[in-house]
Design a protein around this motif. Structure first.
Motif, mmCIF file in Angstrom:
data_model
loop_
_atom_site.group_PDB
_atom_site.id
_atom_site.type_symbol
_atom_site.label_atom_id
_atom_site.label_comp_id
_atom_site.label_asym_id
_atom_site.label_seq_id
_atom_site.Cartn_x
_atom_site.Cartn_y
_atom_site.Cartn_z
ATOM 1 N N CYS A 22 3.053 -36.424 -73.285
ATOM 2 C CA CYS A 22 3.904 -37.488 -72.772
ATOM 3 C C CYS A 22 4.200 -38.560 -73.813
ATOM 4 C CB CYS A 22 3.273 -38.121 -71.528
ATOM 5 S SG CYS A 22 1.653 -38.831 -71.828
ATOM 6 N N ARG A 23 3.873 -38.300 -75.102
ATOM 7 C CA ARG A 23 4.174 -39.263 -76.148
ATOM 8 C C ARG A 23 5.236 -38.722 -77.088
ATOM 9 N NH1 ARG A 23 -1.344 -42.180 -78.299
ATOM 10 N NH2 ARG A 23 -2.215 -42.700 -76.282
ATOM 11 N N LYS A 24 6.018 -39.632 -77.655
ATOM 12 C CA LYS A 24 6.995 -39.252 -78.649
ATOM 13 C C LYS A 24 6.311 -39.073 -79.998
ATOM 14 C CE LYS A 24 10.729 -41.718 -76.297
ATOM 15 N NZ LYS A 24 11.763 -42.776 -76.420
ATOM 16 N N GLU A 25 7.086 -38.619 -81.007
ATOM 17 C CA GLU A 25 6.556 -38.444 -82.351
ATOM 18 C C GLU A 25 5.917 -39.750 -82.815
ATOM 19 O OE1 GLU A 25 5.649 -36.448 -85.854
ATOM 20 O OE2 GLU A 25 6.496 -35.672 -83.995
ATOM 21 N N PRO A 26 4.608 -39.737 -83.173
ATOM 22 C CA PRO A 26 3.928 -40.978 -83.521
ATOM 23 C C PRO A 26 4.443 -41.567 -84.823
ATOM 24 C CG PRO A 26 2.523 -39.098 -83.984
ATOM 25 C CD PRO A 26 3.724 -38.566 -83.269
ATOM 26 N N MET A 27 4.512 -42.886 -84.872
ATOM 27 C CA MET A 27 4.907 -43.591 -86.083
ATOM 28 C C MET A 27 3.671 -44.154 -86.770
ATOM 29 S SD MET A 27 8.144 -43.242 -86.201
ATOM 30 C CE MET A 27 8.612 -44.480 -87.416
ATOM 31 N N LEU A 49 -13.596 -47.213 -94.071
ATOM 32 C CA LEU A 49 -13.923 -46.637 -92.769
ATOM 33 C C LEU A 49 -12.754 -45.765 -92.328
ATOM 34 C CD1 LEU A 49 -15.602 -46.404 -90.136
ATOM 35 C CD2 LEU A 49 -14.469 -48.488 -89.341
ATOM 36 N N VAL A 50 -13.030 -44.489 -92.076
ATOM 37 C CA VAL A 50 -12.006 -43.575 -91.582
ATOM 38 C C VAL A 50 -12.082 -43.501 -90.064
ATOM 39 C CG1 VAL A 50 -11.307 -41.148 -91.451
ATOM 40 C CG2 VAL A 50 -11.809 -42.179 -93.661
ATOM 41 N N ASN A 51 -10.944 -43.744 -89.431
ATOM 42 C CA ASN A 51 -10.800 -43.579 -87.993
ATOM 43 C C ASN A 51 -10.236 -42.187 -87.748
ATOM 44 O OD1 ASN A 51 -11.274 -46.537 -87.193
ATOM 45 N ND2 ASN A 51 -9.609 -46.698 -88.687
ATOM 46 N N GLU A 52 -10.936 -41.374 -86.981
ATOM 47 C CA GLU A 52 -10.530 -39.980 -86.808
ATOM 48 C C GLU A 52 -9.149 -39.842 -86.177
ATOM 49 O OE1 GLU A 52 -13.499 -37.739 -84.781
ATOM 50 O OE2 GLU A 52 -14.880 -37.791 -86.483
ATOM 51 N N GLY A 53 -8.867 -40.618 -85.143
ATOM 52 C CA GLY A 53 -7.609 -40.460 -84.424
ATOM 53 C C GLY A 53 -7.661 -39.248 -83.517
ATOM 54 N N ASN A 54 -6.779 -39.205 -82.546
ATOM 55 C CA ASN A 54 -6.782 -38.123 -81.566
ATOM 56 C C ASN A 54 -6.083 -36.884 -82.094
ATOM 57 O OD1 ASN A 54 -7.940 -39.698 -79.312
ATOM 58 N ND2 ASN A 54 -6.101 -40.908 -79.633
ATOM 59 N N MET A 55 -6.619 -35.741 -81.751
ATOM 60 C CA MET A 55 -6.073 -34.471 -82.210
ATOM 61 C C MET A 55 -4.608 -34.312 -81.787
ATOM 62 S SD MET A 55 -7.731 -30.750 -81.460
ATOM 63 C CE MET A 55 -7.061 -29.241 -82.134
ATOM 64 N N ASN A 56 -3.788 -33.820 -82.726
ATOM 65 C CA ASN A 56 -2.358 -33.575 -82.535
ATOM 66 C C ASN A 56 -1.522 -34.848 -82.425
ATOM 67 O OD1 ASN A 56 -2.632 -30.754 -82.551
ATOM 68 N ND2 ASN A 56 -3.088 -30.721 -80.364
ATOM 69 N N MET A 57 -2.091 -35.990 -82.830
ATOM 70 C CA MET A 57 -1.355 -37.251 -82.705
ATOM 71 C C MET A 57 -1.059 -37.916 -84.053
ATOM 72 S SD MET A 57 -0.646 -37.637 -79.588
ATOM 73 C CE MET A 57 0.005 -39.282 -79.728
ATOM 74 N N ASN A 58 -1.568 -37.356 -85.171
ATOM 75 C CA ASN A 58 -1.391 -37.988 -86.479
ATOM 76 C C ASN A 58 -1.812 -39.456 -86.444
ATOM 77 O OD1 ASN A 58 -0.291 -35.885 -88.276
ATOM 78 N ND2 ASN A 58 1.395 -35.865 -86.796
ATOM 79 N N ARG A 59 -2.955 -39.712 -85.824
ATOM 80 C CA ARG A 59 -3.442 -41.085 -85.670
ATOM 81 C C ARG A 59 -4.637 -41.395 -86.555
ATOM 82 N NH1 ARG A 59 -0.855 -45.134 -82.905
ATOM 83 N NH2 ARG A 59 -2.832 -45.877 -82.052
ATOM 84 N N ARG A 74 -7.028 -53.305 -91.819
ATOM 85 C CA ARG A 74 -6.797 -52.102 -91.018
ATOM 86 C C ARG A 74 -5.531 -51.380 -91.482
ATOM 87 N NH1 ARG A 74 -7.274 -53.664 -84.743
ATOM 88 N NH2 ARG A 74 -5.432 -54.880 -85.321
ATOM 89 N N ASN A 75 -5.594 -50.037 -91.447
ATOM 90 C CA ASN A 75 -4.429 -49.196 -91.712
ATOM 91 C C ASN A 75 -3.869 -49.374 -93.116
ATOM 92 O OD1 ASN A 75 -4.572 -48.558 -88.886
ATOM 93 N ND2 ASN A 75 -3.478 -50.463 -88.492
ATOM 94 N N ILE A 76 -4.753 -49.402 -94.114
ATOM 95 C CA ILE A 76 -4.282 -49.666 -95.473
ATOM 96 C C ILE A 76 -3.557 -48.458 -96.072
ATOM 97 C CG2 ILE A 76 -6.143 -51.317 -95.874
ATOM 98 C CD1 ILE A 76 -7.415 -49.180 -97.689
ATOM 99 N N TYR A 77 -3.820 -47.253 -95.566
ATOM 100 C CA TYR A 77 -3.162 -46.079 -96.138
ATOM 101 C C TYR A 77 -1.647 -46.169 -95.991
ATOM 102 C CZ TYR A 77 -1.835 -41.272 -97.133
ATOM 103 O OH TYR A 77 -1.235 -40.161 -97.672
ATOM 104 N N ASN A 78 -1.179 -46.572 -94.836
ATOM 105 C CA ASN A 78 0.256 -46.639 -94.595
ATOM 106 C C ASN A 78 0.932 -47.692 -95.467
ATOM 107 O OD1 ASN A 78 -0.070 -44.688 -92.598
ATOM 108 N ND2 ASN A 78 -0.469 -46.218 -91.036
ATOM 109 N N GLN A 79 0.222 -48.796 -95.702
ATOM 110 C CA GLN A 79 0.778 -49.840 -96.557
ATOM 111 C C GLN A 79 0.875 -49.361 -97.999
ATOM 112 O OE1 GLN A 79 1.858 -52.772 -95.519
ATOM 113 N NE2 GLN A 79 2.281 -53.754 -97.498
ATOM 114 N N VAL A 85 5.354 -39.835 -94.344
ATOM 115 C CA VAL A 85 5.965 -40.071 -93.036
ATOM 116 C C VAL A 85 4.944 -40.154 -91.905
ATOM 117 C CG1 VAL A 85 7.595 -39.179 -91.330
ATOM 118 C CG2 VAL A 85 8.117 -38.992 -93.766
ATOM 119 N N LYS A 86 4.006 -39.243 -91.865
ATOM 120 C CA LYS A 86 3.064 -39.207 -90.744
ATOM 121 C C LYS A 86 1.729 -39.868 -91.072
ATOM 122 C CE LYS A 86 5.069 -35.179 -88.480
ATOM 123 N NZ LYS A 86 4.828 -33.835 -87.909
ATOM 124 N N GLY A 87 1.717 -40.728 -92.066
ATOM 125 C CA GLY A 87 0.502 -41.453 -92.393
ATOM 126 C C GLY A 87 -0.594 -40.541 -92.916
#
Length: 378
Positions: A22-27, A49-59, A74-79, A85-87
Motif C-alpha cells: 500500500c506504499r508508493k516507491e519510497p523516496m 549507526l546503520v538502521n536496517e529498514g523494512n524489507m522491500n522498502m529501501n529504508r 540522521r540519514n547522512i548517506y542521502n546527503q 536514487v534509492k538511498g
C-alpha cells in the motif's frame, strides 16, 4: 509442524510485506541533525549507526554520532550521495570501519557499500548476493553471504568472500555452512557461525573454521542449532549464540576455546546480541516463542575472564521499561558508556539510548527504522 525462518526474517518481514503493498516507491530520507550532550575528548570521535529498514522498502539508512561536537546526524548517506536514487538500499545488515573506509552490508540489495569514513561519500559498490556480515584482518575484508533467494529452503551453502581493502575487489571465496552469520578472526583463523535458518526442520549447528593462509575450511565445530552471533574476547575464546527453534529448544550461549576448537562452557540463557569490552560481555535477549507469540526480554553482563554470569546491570535507572525491543548494543571502550537501540514496532523510527558507566541515561535520540549496527570511528 511448519516453522518460520530466522529471527530477522520473521515479524519484521511480515510487517514490512503487509505495508509494501500500500506504499508508493519510497523516496530517500533527507538528513536531520540533533544536538546532544558532547562527550569528553578520547580517541573515539564518534560512531556510525546503520538502521536496517523494512524489507522491500529501501529504508536502510546511515546515521553518525559526533561525540566531540555533541551532534547526532540522521540519514547522512542521502546527503553525501544525492545521485543514488534509492538511498542506501534494502536492509542494512552490518557495518564496519577499516582504515579510511566505511563498509555497510546491505542484505537484500545484494551489495557492500564502501564509503569514505570522513564524508560518507560512496567509493565503490561490491556486489555479493544475500550478504550478511563483515569483519577485517590484515588488509582484507571478509563477508559472509547466504547466496540464493531470500527464504529459499533450496538455497545453496553459503560462502565467505575475501575482499582486498585497497583495490576493493573480491580475491577469493570459500563455501561454508548454510546461511552463515557473524564471524571473528583469532590467530590467523576465521570462525563463521552457520545458522541453516532457511530450513527450520534441519538447522545448521556448526562453526566453520577457515585457515586464512590457505583459505580452506580446516574444521567444523559442533555447537548448537541456528547459530547467529559470534564474538571473540581477548583470551582467545569465542562467544556464540544459538537461537534455538523458537518452540521447544531454547536459546543458549556457548563458549568455544579456539586452542582446542571445542565448546568448553554453555550458558543456559538467551542472548540476542552482545558486545565484549575488556573483561565484560554486555548482552540483551529478546527471546521470541511461536508457542506464546511473545518476547522475553533480559539484560545482563558476563565476566569473560572467569566465564560467569554476573549480577551487574548496565541499565540501573529503570529506562529498560521504556525499551520495547532492544536491537543493537555497543560500548565505548574509553568512556564505558553503553549504547542500546530500540526497534519498537519494526515499522517506525527507533530510538538510540546512551547510558553512563553507572547505568544512568545520558540522552536518547530518534533514529531511522530498526536501528541495529554500530561502528566506532577513531
Amino acid at each position: 509442524m511448519k516453522k518460520l525462518i530466522p529471527y530477522r526474517l520473521s515479524l519484521a518481514v511480515l510487517l514490512s510485506i503487509s505495508l509494501f503493498a500500500c506504499r508508493k516507491e519510497p523516496m530517500p530520507i533527507p538528513e536531520d541533525d540533533i544536538v546532544v550532550p558532547p562527550g569528553p575528548s578520547t580517541p573515539v570521535k564518534g560512531f556510525y549507526l546503520v538502521n536496517e529498514g523494512n524489507m522491500n522498502m529501501n529504508r536502510a539508512s546511515l546515521d553518525y554520532m559526533d561525540l566531540t561536537a555533541g551532534l547526532y546526524r540522521r540519514n547522512i548517506y542521502n546527503q553525501a550521495n544525492p545521485a543514488v536514487v534509492k538511498g542506501l538500499g534494502d536492509v542494512g545488515n552490518d557495518v564496519g570501519v577499516y582504515g579510511s573506509k566505511l563498509y555497510v552490508v546491505v542484505n537484500i540489495s545484494n551489495k557492500v557499500e564502501v564509503m569514505d569514513v570522513k564524508t560518507g561519500k560512496r567509493i565503490k559498490q561490491i556486489d555479493i548476493i544475500n550478504c550478511r556480515y563483515i569483519t577485517f584482518h590484515n588488509g582484507k575484508a571478509y563477508v559472509s553471504a547466504y547466496l540464493g533467494t531470500v527464504g529459499d529452503p533450496a538455497a545453496p551453502n553459503g560462502i565467505v568472500a575475501e575482499i582486498d581493502t585497497t583495490s576493493l575487489t573480491e580475491i577469493r571465496r570459500i563455501n561454508v555452512g548454510r546461511q552463515p552469520e557473524e564471524m571473528a578472526v583469532v590467530r590467523e583463523k576465521l570462525y563463521v557461525a552457520n545458522s541453516g535458518g532457511y530450513t527450520p526442520s534441519n538447522y545448521e549447528r556448526t562453526v566453520s573454521v577457515i585457515d586464512l593462509n590457505s583459505f580452506q575450511v580446516v574444521n567444523k565445530i559442533d555447537v548448537g542449532i541456528n547459530l547467529n552471533r559470534l564474538k571473540s574476547d581477548k583470551y582467545g575464546d569465542l562467544y556464540v549464540t544459538s537461537r534455538g527453534d523458537y518452540y521447544d529448544i531454547p536459546s543458549k550461549l556457548f563458549v568455544i576455546d579456539t586452542k582446542t576448537e571445542k565448546v568448553k562452557k554453555t550458558f543456559d540463557i538467551g542472548v540476542s546480541n552482545l558486545f565484549i569490552d575488556d573483561n565484560s560481555a554486555y548482552f540483551y535477549s529478546t527471546e521470541f516463542s511461536y508457542l506464546t507469540g511473545g518476547y522475553v526480554i533480559n539484560y545482563g553482563i558476563i565476566d569473560v575472564k572467569n566465564e560467569v554470569l554476573t549480577d551487574k546491570k548496565f541499565i540501573t535507572d529503570g529506562t529498560e521499561k521504556e525499551i520495547t525491543i532492544p536491537y543493537g548494543i555497543a560500548v565505548n571502550p574509553y568512556t564505558k558508556d553503553v549504547y542500546v537501540t530500540d526497534a519498537k514496532d519494526y515499522v517506525s523510527p527507533g530510538t538510540l539510548y546512551s547510558f553512563d558507566p553507572a547505568g544512568k541515561k545520558k540522552f536518547q535520540v530518534t533514529t531511522g527504522d530498526i536501528p541495529a549496527h554500530f561502528a566506532f570511528v577513531y
